[in-house]
Design an enzyme around this catalytic site. Structure first.
Site, PDB file in Angstrom:
ATOM      1  CE  LYS A  46      -4.227 -52.878  25.157  1.00 44.22           C
ATOM      2  NZ  LYS A  46      -4.606 -51.964  24.178  1.00 44.22           N
ATOM      3  CE  LYS A  48      -6.433 -49.260  28.926  1.00 44.31           C
ATOM      4  NZ  LYS A  48      -6.799 -48.484  27.967  1.00 44.31           N
TER       5      LYS A  48
HETATM    6  N1  C2G Z   1      -7.642 -41.539  23.751  1.00 44.17           N
HETATM    7  C1  C2G Z   1      -7.842 -39.978  23.874  1.00 44.17           C
HETATM    8  N2  C2G Z   1      -8.539 -39.426  24.724  1.00 44.17           N
HETATM    9  C2  C2G Z   1      -9.004 -40.121  25.848  1.00 44.17           C
HETATM   10  C3  C2G Z   1      -9.134 -41.553  25.694  1.00 44.17           C
HETATM   11  C4  C2G Z   1      -8.272 -42.285  24.793  1.00 44.17           C
HETATM   12  O1  C2G Z   1      -7.082 -39.370  22.786  1.00 44.17           O
HETATM   13  N3  C2G Z   1      -9.978 -39.312  26.624  1.00 44.17           N
HETATM   14  C5  C2G Z   1      -6.736 -41.972  22.728  1.00 44.17           C
HETATM   15  C6  C2G Z   1      -5.457 -43.159  23.428  1.00 44.17           C
HETATM   16  O2  C2G Z   1      -4.721 -41.844  23.666  1.00 44.17           O
HETATM   17  C7  C2G Z   1      -5.538 -43.882  22.510  1.00 44.17           C
HETATM   18  C8  C2G Z   1      -6.870 -44.201  21.711  1.00 44.17           C
HETATM   19  O3  C2G Z   1      -7.525 -43.107  22.296  1.00 44.17           O
HETATM   20  O4  C2G Z   1      -4.487 -43.292  21.339  1.00 44.17           O
HETATM   21  C9  C2G Z   1      -7.188 -45.438  22.104  1.00 44.17           C
HETATM   22  O5  C2G Z   1      -7.476 -45.557  23.679  1.00 44.17           O
HETATM   23  P1  C2G Z   1      -7.573 -46.885  24.316  1.00 44.17           P
HETATM   24  O6  C2G Z   1      -8.533 -47.661  23.861  1.00 44.17           O
HETATM   25  O7  C2G Z   1      -7.232 -46.594  25.799  1.00 44.17           O
HETATM   26  O8  C2G Z   1      -6.075 -47.481  23.904  1.00 44.17           O
HETATM   27  P2  C2G Z   1      -5.023 -48.053  24.926  1.00 44.17           P
HETATM   28  O9  C2G Z   1      -5.633 -49.119  25.676  1.00 44.17           O
HETATM   29  O10 C2G Z   1      -4.175 -46.959  25.296  1.00 44.17           O
HETATM   30  O11 C2G Z   1      -4.345 -49.236  23.788  1.00 44.17           O
HETATM   31  O12 C2G Z   1      -0.419 -50.481  21.334  1.00 44.17           O
HETATM   32  C10 C2G Z   1      -1.254 -49.559  21.895  1.00 44.17           C
HETATM   33  C11 C2G Z   1      -2.145 -49.755  22.685  1.00 44.17           C
HETATM   34  O13 C2G Z   1      -3.156 -50.720  22.261  1.00 44.17           O
HETATM   35  C12 C2G Z   1      -3.120 -48.724  22.878  1.00 44.17           C
END
Ligand code: C2G
Length: 135
Positions: A46, A48
């Site tokens: 991803k 990250k």
């Molecule tokens: N999130 C949120 N507010 C934030 C940060 C994150 O609501 N300030 C939510 C994101 O929108 C997501 C969840 O928390 O729904 C997890 O965030 P991440 O760990 O950043 O997920 P991500 O790397 O975007 O992976 O298949 C989907 C992916 O695995 C999502």
């Protein structure tokens, strides 16, 4: 009465209030919340760089009061199988993913929730670096 199963996916690195509020709101859409935590390999796919290894990220999510079950997210393509196998009624993600998972509407409800502003794993990491340089 069949259980309403909710599912969400993420890396959840450096678990923070944005993650917690997402999980708390997701749980309101059913009785059981299942979270797929991205493996270390998939987080790299991803683009990250997680500070914490999968085991710690999954353990923190498992310890969250809103979460009932934790599995591993290995790839983009597993969602349909997960939803069908687990009989998921609602798929929930933050709205930074708005529209990206609409193809799942064939299989379950798809809900995008407003992200919590001014917090992210990246922000936490940057803050930690600044504090480390000061001390
Ligand atoms: N999130 C949120 N507010 C934030 C940060 C994150 O609501 N300030 C939510 C994101 O929108 C997501 C969840 O928390 O729904 C997890 O965030 P991440 O760990 O950043 O997920 P991500 O790397 O975007 O992976 O298949 C989907 C992916 O695995 C999502």
């Amino acid at each position: 009465m069949s259980k309403n199963i909710v599912v969400t996916y993420g890396s959840f690195d450096l678990f923070h209030i944005g993650h917690l509020r997402l999980l708390a709101r997701a749980k309101q859409y059913g009785d059981t919340l299942i979270v797929f935590v991205s493996s270390d390999e998939f987080t790299q796919q991803k683009g990250k760089q997680c500070l914490l290894p999968y085991e710690q990220r999954a353990e923190m999510i498992s310890g969250c009061r809103y979460v009932d079950k934790v599995f591993t997210e290995h790839c983009w393509e597993q969602k349909i199988e997960n939803i069908e196998t687990l009989n998921v009624s609602t798929f929930v993600m933050g709205d930074d993913w708005q529209g990206k998972f609409d193809f799942l509407k064939t299989y379950c409800d798809v809900v995008y929730l407003p992200r919590t502003s001014s917090i992210s794993s990246t922000f936490v990491k940057q803050s930690m670096r600044i504090i480390a340089n000061i001390n």
